[in-house]
Design a protein around this motif. Structure first.
Motif, PDB file in Angstrom:
ATOM      1  N   GLU A 185       1.227   4.510   2.223  1.00  0.00           N
ATOM      2  CA  GLU A 185       0.750   4.779   3.414  1.00  0.00           C
ATOM      3  C   GLU A 185      -0.595   5.665   3.306  1.00  0.00           C
ATOM      4  O   GLU A 185      -0.447   6.719   2.833  1.00  0.00           O
ATOM      5  N   HIS A 232       4.588  -0.006  -0.019  1.00  0.00           N
ATOM      6  CA  HIS A 232       5.429  -1.154   0.870  1.00  0.00           C
ATOM      7  C   HIS A 232       4.466  -1.858   1.690  1.00  0.00           C
ATOM      8  O   HIS A 232       3.109  -1.596   1.646  1.00  0.00           O
ATOM      9  N   HIS A 287       0.970  -1.236  -0.175  1.00  0.00           N
ATOM     10  CA  HIS A 287      -0.050  -0.035  -0.080  1.00  0.00           C
ATOM     11  C   HIS A 287       1.059   1.330   0.012  1.00  0.00           C
ATOM     12  O   HIS A 287       2.108   1.187   0.368  1.00  0.00           O
TER      13      HIS A 287
HETATM   14 FE   FE2 Z   1       2.281   1.193   6.008  1.00  0.00          FE
END
Ligand code: FE2
Length: 331
Positions: free
Chosen positions: A150, A295, A148
């Motif tokens: 963040e 990440h 995803h």
């Molecule tokens: Fe994250």
């Protein structure tokens, strides 16, 4: 992944950053508090020039989406055992020296900030596996954390995300993939830049909010974003070198939009292919450009005995952005 920049601090660089962090603590108090970051400029100026120039180059040159900086002075024994929950670590001052080094690097990149709904608004958050949260899609789970950007659903998401390794004896990998590593057709790109996608807040986020802030405006807004998400584009910025926002499990095409569904499937598949493992070890800082990379984390088997993986996280708004909500650092 080609756009990862890797640098090791020299002993002089690591010592100088350590000293600047000690001075900042003496002058500004705990890096867990928002007030640490006010007037932190003179302490940033005390960070050795070779260290500053690595971070400045990464930020200004823009050709690398990820910076891995190794060799920070981390006293893992002095930090104590890995806490069994983020709650346990809230008021623990034993890692302040490590947190202050991370904080100065973050302040070199832009404006550090925190969410008041996450770990009680602590500016530096603790990422540790929690027994109760084994299956959670969060920094406290131990199942694979799906990739995803963040807070992809949120307009005020961070530009940079920094993770500092306190310990990671099992070398549990973080996963990273850059939008620059994907191969998309012109047709798919043309669709991905249009607001034809829905990114919902993950249910974990909503549950957490409902627990810590029932009846809050933040919860009302998050529910609104879940029930009635505004369609957004996945790619934005320069067409030839775009930015992205996406959260694999929670991104869908607008209902009935087949073209959007196909383009989404293409970018998801490409990001899967582009995934690379990065192990954040003791003394490493992983800096992610949250507008260019997704990440996640591989699954692992924690022991919950004080020796598990322990990372410190801080979020940063880019320098061109301004602090939201009237200059508050905790939003
Ligand atoms: Fe994250």
């Amino acid at each position: 992944m080609s756009d990862v920049m890797t640098r090791a601090l020299t002993k002089a660089g690591a010592d100088g950053l350590h000293e600047a962090a000690a001075a900042a603590r003496a002058g500004r108090g705990s890096p867990s508090s928002p007030s640490f970051y006010d007037d932190v400029g003179k302490y940033i100026g005390a960070v050795p020039a070779p260290v500053r120039s690595i971070v400045d180059y990464y930020r200004m040159d823009g050709s690398s989406s990820v910076l891995v900086l190794s060799g920070l002075r981390v006293d893992a024994a002095g930090c104590g055992r890995t806490p069994l929950s983020w709650q346990e670590a809230l008021a623990d001052a034993r890692q302040e020296q490590e947190e202050a080094q991370l904080a100065l690097l973050a302040a070199l990149l832009g404006e550090p900030f925190a969410w008041h709904t996450i770990q009680h608004g602590r500016m530096v958050q603790n990422l540790v596996p929690m027994e109760k949260e084994r299956t959670a899609q969060s920094g406290h789970g131990s199942v694979a954390l799906e990739w995803h950007t963040e807070d992809g659903f949120h307009e005020q998401r961070c530009r940079y995300l920094l993770l500092l390794g306190i310990r990671n004896p099992d070398e549990v990998p973080t996963t990273v993939a850059s939008i620059r590593g994907v191969d998309l057709s012109e047709g798919h790109r043309a669709v991905l830049v249009q607001p034809r996608f829905l990114i919902r807040p993950d249910p974990e986020h909503l549950r957490h909010l409902a627990t810590v802030s029932p009846g809050s405006e933040a919860l009302r807004r998050a529910r609104e974003m879940h029930d009635h998400p505004e369609p957004v584009a996945i790619l934005f910025g320069r067409p030839d070198d775009p930015h992205l926002r996406i959260d694999a499990p929670y991104t869908t095409p607008v209902p009935g939009d087949r073209e959007a569904a196909e383009a989404l499937a293409a970018v998801v598949e490409q990001l899967e292919v582009a995934q690379r493992d990065v192990v954040v070890r003791e003394g490493d800082v992983l800096i992610l450009d949250n507008y260019r990379v997704v990440h996640g984390r591989r699954a692992f088997e924690p022991r919950f005995d004080g020796t598990d993986r322990w990372l410190k996280r801080i979020s940063v708004r880019g320098r061109t952005g301004s602090l939201v909500t009237g200059g508050s650092r905790v939003v």
